[in-house]
Design a protein around this motif. Structure first.
Motif, PDB file in Angstrom:
ATOM      1  N   ILE A  12       0.836  -1.202   0.000  1.00 23.56           N
ATOM      2  CA  ILE A  12       0.000   0.000   0.000  1.00 23.56           C
ATOM      3  C   ILE A  12       0.866   1.245   0.000  1.00 23.56           C
ATOM      4  CG2 ILE A  12      -1.682   1.317   1.357  1.00 23.56           C
ATOM      5  CD1 ILE A  12      -2.859  -1.434   2.176  1.00 23.56           C
ATOM      6  N   GLN A  13       1.947   1.222   0.764  1.00 26.22           N
ATOM      7  CA  GLN A  13       2.872   2.357   0.788  1.00 26.22           C
ATOM      8  C   GLN A  13       3.500   2.566  -0.589  1.00 26.22           C
ATOM      9  OE1 GLN A  13       6.219   1.824   3.378  1.00 26.22           O
ATOM     10  NE2 GLN A  13       7.164   3.740   2.778  1.00 26.22           N
ATOM     11  N   ILE A  14       3.911   1.494  -1.245  1.00 25.83           N
ATOM     12  CA  ILE A  14       4.517   1.590  -2.571  1.00 25.83           C
ATOM     13  C   ILE A  14       3.517   2.153  -3.573  1.00 25.83           C
ATOM     14  CG2 ILE A  14       5.422   0.221  -4.506  1.00 25.83           C
ATOM     15  CD1 ILE A  14       6.702  -1.623  -2.367  1.00 25.83           C
ATOM     16  N   LEU A  15       2.263   1.685  -3.498  1.00 26.35           N
ATOM     17  CA  LEU A  15       1.236   2.166  -4.424  1.00 26.35           C
ATOM     18  C   LEU A  15       0.919   3.640  -4.204  1.00 26.35           C
ATOM     19  CD1 LEU A  15      -1.211  -0.870  -4.473  1.00 26.35           C
ATOM     20  CD2 LEU A  15       0.404  -0.176  -6.250  1.00 26.35           C
ATOM     21  N   SER A  16       0.874   4.056  -2.945  1.00 27.36           N
ATOM     22  CA  SER A  16       0.603   5.468  -2.683  1.00 27.36           C
ATOM     23  C   SER A  16       1.769   6.335  -3.137  1.00 27.36           C
ATOM     24  CB  SER A  16       0.289   5.706  -1.211  1.00 27.36           C
ATOM     25  OG  SER A  16       1.389   5.389  -0.406  1.00 27.36           O
ATOM     26  N   GLU A  17       2.981   5.809  -3.000  1.00 25.48           N
ATOM     27  CA  GLU A  17       4.157   6.530  -3.500  1.00 25.48           C
ATOM     28  C   GLU A  17       4.129   6.627  -5.022  1.00 25.48           C
ATOM     29  OE1 GLU A  17       8.980   6.011  -3.209  1.00 25.48           O
ATOM     30  OE2 GLU A  17       7.744   5.229  -1.579  1.00 25.48           O
ATOM     31  N   ALA A  18       3.632   5.568  -5.674  1.00 20.55           N
ATOM     32  CA  ALA A  18       3.538   5.574  -7.132  1.00 20.55           C
ATOM     33  C   ALA A  18       2.504   6.588  -7.616  1.00 20.55           C
ATOM     34  CB  ALA A  18       3.182   4.181  -7.641  1.00 20.55           C
ATOM     35  N   LYS A  19       1.470   6.837  -6.796  1.00 20.98           N
ATOM     36  CA  LYS A  19       0.482   7.862  -7.158  1.00 20.98           C
ATOM     37  C   LYS A  19       1.104   9.252  -7.139  1.00 20.98           C
ATOM     38  CE  LYS A  19      -3.980   6.080  -5.671  1.00 20.98           C
ATOM     39  NZ  LYS A  19      -5.053   6.260  -4.683  1.00 20.98           N
ATOM     40  N   MET A  20       1.989   9.492  -6.170  1.00 24.26           N
ATOM     41  CA  MET A  20       2.572  10.820  -6.010  1.00 24.26           C
ATOM     42  C   MET A  20       3.719  11.080  -6.985  1.00 24.26           C
ATOM     43  SD  MET A  20       2.458  11.438  -1.928  1.00 24.26           S
ATOM     44  CE  MET A  20       3.221   9.900  -1.440  1.00 24.26           C
ATOM     45  N   SER A  22       6.258   8.935 -10.235  1.00 24.90           N
ATOM     46  CA  SER A  22       6.019   8.086 -11.403  1.00 24.90           C
ATOM     47  C   SER A  22       6.179   6.613 -11.025  1.00 24.90           C
ATOM     48  CB  SER A  22       6.999   8.433 -12.524  1.00 24.90           C
ATOM     49  OG  SER A  22       8.292   8.016 -12.185  1.00 24.90           O
ATOM     50  N   ILE A  23       5.442   5.775 -11.723  1.00 29.24           N
ATOM     51  CA  ILE A  23       5.513   4.336 -11.472  1.00 29.24           C
ATOM     52  C   ILE A  23       6.904   3.815 -11.803  1.00 29.24           C
ATOM     53  CG2 ILE A  23       4.626   2.098 -12.206  1.00 29.24           C
ATOM     54  CD1 ILE A  23       1.903   3.401 -12.496  1.00 29.24           C
ATOM     55  N   THR A  24       7.498   4.355 -12.847  1.00 27.26           N
ATOM     56  CA  THR A  24       8.843   3.927 -13.249  1.00 27.26           C
ATOM     57  C   THR A  24       9.858   4.183 -12.143  1.00 27.26           C
ATOM     58  OG1 THR A  24       8.254   4.486 -15.524  1.00 27.26           O
ATOM     59  CG2 THR A  24      10.577   4.140 -15.057  1.00 27.26           C
ATOM     60  N   ALA A  25       9.777   5.357 -11.515  1.00 28.44           N
ATOM     61  CA  ALA A  25      10.720   5.690 -10.445  1.00 28.44           C
ATOM     62  C   ALA A  25      10.536   4.761  -9.248  1.00 28.44           C
ATOM     63  CB  ALA A  25      10.528   7.145 -10.015  1.00 28.44           C
ATOM     64  N   VAL A  26       9.299   4.443  -8.923  1.00 24.42           N
ATOM     65  CA  VAL A  26       9.030   3.545  -7.797  1.00 24.42           C
ATOM     66  C   VAL A  26       9.530   2.140  -8.103  1.00 24.42           C
ATOM     67  CG1 VAL A  26       7.180   2.481  -6.448  1.00 24.42           C
ATOM     68  CG2 VAL A  26       7.106   4.912  -6.952  1.00 24.42           C
ATOM     69  N   CYS A  27       9.325   1.697  -9.334  1.00 28.38           N
ATOM     70  CA  CYS A  27       9.805   0.369  -9.728  1.00 28.38           C
ATOM     71  C   CYS A  27      11.329   0.282  -9.602  1.00 28.38           C
ATOM     72  CB  CYS A  27       9.373   0.045 -11.148  1.00 28.38           C
ATOM     73  SG  CYS A  27       7.605  -0.236 -11.314  1.00 28.38           S
ATOM     74  N   ARG A  28      12.014   1.329 -10.006  1.00 29.45           N
ATOM     75  CA  ARG A  28      13.475   1.339  -9.876  1.00 29.45           C
ATOM     76  C   ARG A  28      13.901   1.350  -8.413  1.00 29.45           C
ATOM     77  NH1 ARG A  28      14.040   5.834 -14.240  1.00 29.45           N
ATOM     78  NH2 ARG A  28      13.963   4.573 -16.123  1.00 29.45           N
ATOM     79  N   LYS A  29      13.210   2.156  -7.610  1.00 34.00           N
ATOM     80  CA  LYS A  29      13.573   2.295  -6.195  1.00 34.00           C
ATOM     81  C   LYS A  29      13.448   0.971  -5.449  1.00 34.00           C
ATOM     82  CE  LYS A  29      12.300   4.848  -2.032  1.00 34.00           C
ATOM     83  NZ  LYS A  29      11.423   5.905  -1.497  1.00 34.00           N
ATOM     84  N   CYS A  33       8.928  -4.914 -11.006  1.00 36.51           N
ATOM     85  CA  CYS A  33       8.516  -4.656 -12.384  1.00 36.51           C
ATOM     86  C   CYS A  33       7.150  -3.969 -12.411  1.00 36.51           C
ATOM     87  CB  CYS A  33       8.494  -5.946 -13.186  1.00 36.51           C
ATOM     88  SG  CYS A  33       7.338  -7.157 -12.576  1.00 36.51           S
ATOM     89  N   MET A  34       6.873  -3.285 -13.500  1.00 34.78           N
ATOM     90  CA  MET A  34       5.631  -2.522 -13.629  1.00 34.78           C
ATOM     91  C   MET A  34       4.376  -3.396 -13.529  1.00 34.78           C
ATOM     92  SD  MET A  34       6.621   0.412 -16.369  1.00 34.78           S
ATOM     93  CE  MET A  34       5.194   1.432 -16.118  1.00 34.78           C
ATOM     94  N   PRO A  35       4.341  -4.580 -14.156  1.00 34.79           N
ATOM     95  CA  PRO A  35       3.132  -5.407 -14.005  1.00 34.79           C
ATOM     96  C   PRO A  35       2.836  -5.762 -12.555  1.00 34.79           C
ATOM     97  CG  PRO A  35       4.414  -6.190 -15.846  1.00 34.79           C
ATOM     98  CD  PRO A  35       5.252  -5.154 -15.140  1.00 34.79           C
ATOM     99  N   LEU A  36       3.871  -5.918 -11.737  1.00 29.93           N
ATOM    100  CA  LEU A  36       3.659  -6.209 -10.321  1.00 29.93           C
ATOM    101  C   LEU A  36       2.917  -5.064  -9.639  1.00 29.93           C
ATOM    102  CD1 LEU A  36       4.166  -8.078  -7.905  1.00 29.93           C
ATOM    103  CD2 LEU A  36       6.304  -6.860  -7.544  1.00 29.93           C
ATOM    104  N   VAL A  37       3.257  -3.835  -9.999  1.00 28.28           N
ATOM    105  CA  VAL A  37       2.582  -2.666  -9.421  1.00 28.28           C
ATOM    106  C   VAL A  37       1.111  -2.680  -9.810  1.00 28.28           C
ATOM    107  CG1 VAL A  37       2.463  -0.150  -9.418  1.00 28.28           C
ATOM    108  CG2 VAL A  37       4.685  -1.277  -9.356  1.00 28.28           C
TER     109      VAL A  37
END
Length: 55
Positions: A12-20, A22-29, A33-37
């Motif tokens: 949930i924390q990762i998803l909320s961070e992805a909202k704020m 980019s998804i790409t930046a969160v995936c790298r951090k 992978c993007m499909p997992l998100v």
């Protein structure tokens, strides 16, 4: 095969961070992978709907 890497709270924390940001930046951090998100996002939505139906 690996087990769960992240708890529900962490997902949930990762998803909320992805909202704020980019998804790409969160995936790298978090090295995921993007499909997992997107799959996790669907699971969290289904869990919240089920929880609302029970209450």
């Amino acid at each position: 095969m690996k087990g769960k890497m992240y708890s529900i709270e962490k997902i949930i924390q990762i998803l909320s961070e992805a909202k704020m940001t980019s998804i790409t930046a969160v995936c790298r951090k978090y090295n995921i992978c993007m499909p997992l998100v997107f799959n996790s996002k669907g699971i969290v939505v289904r869990l919240s709907v089920e929880q609302n139906c029970v209450n």
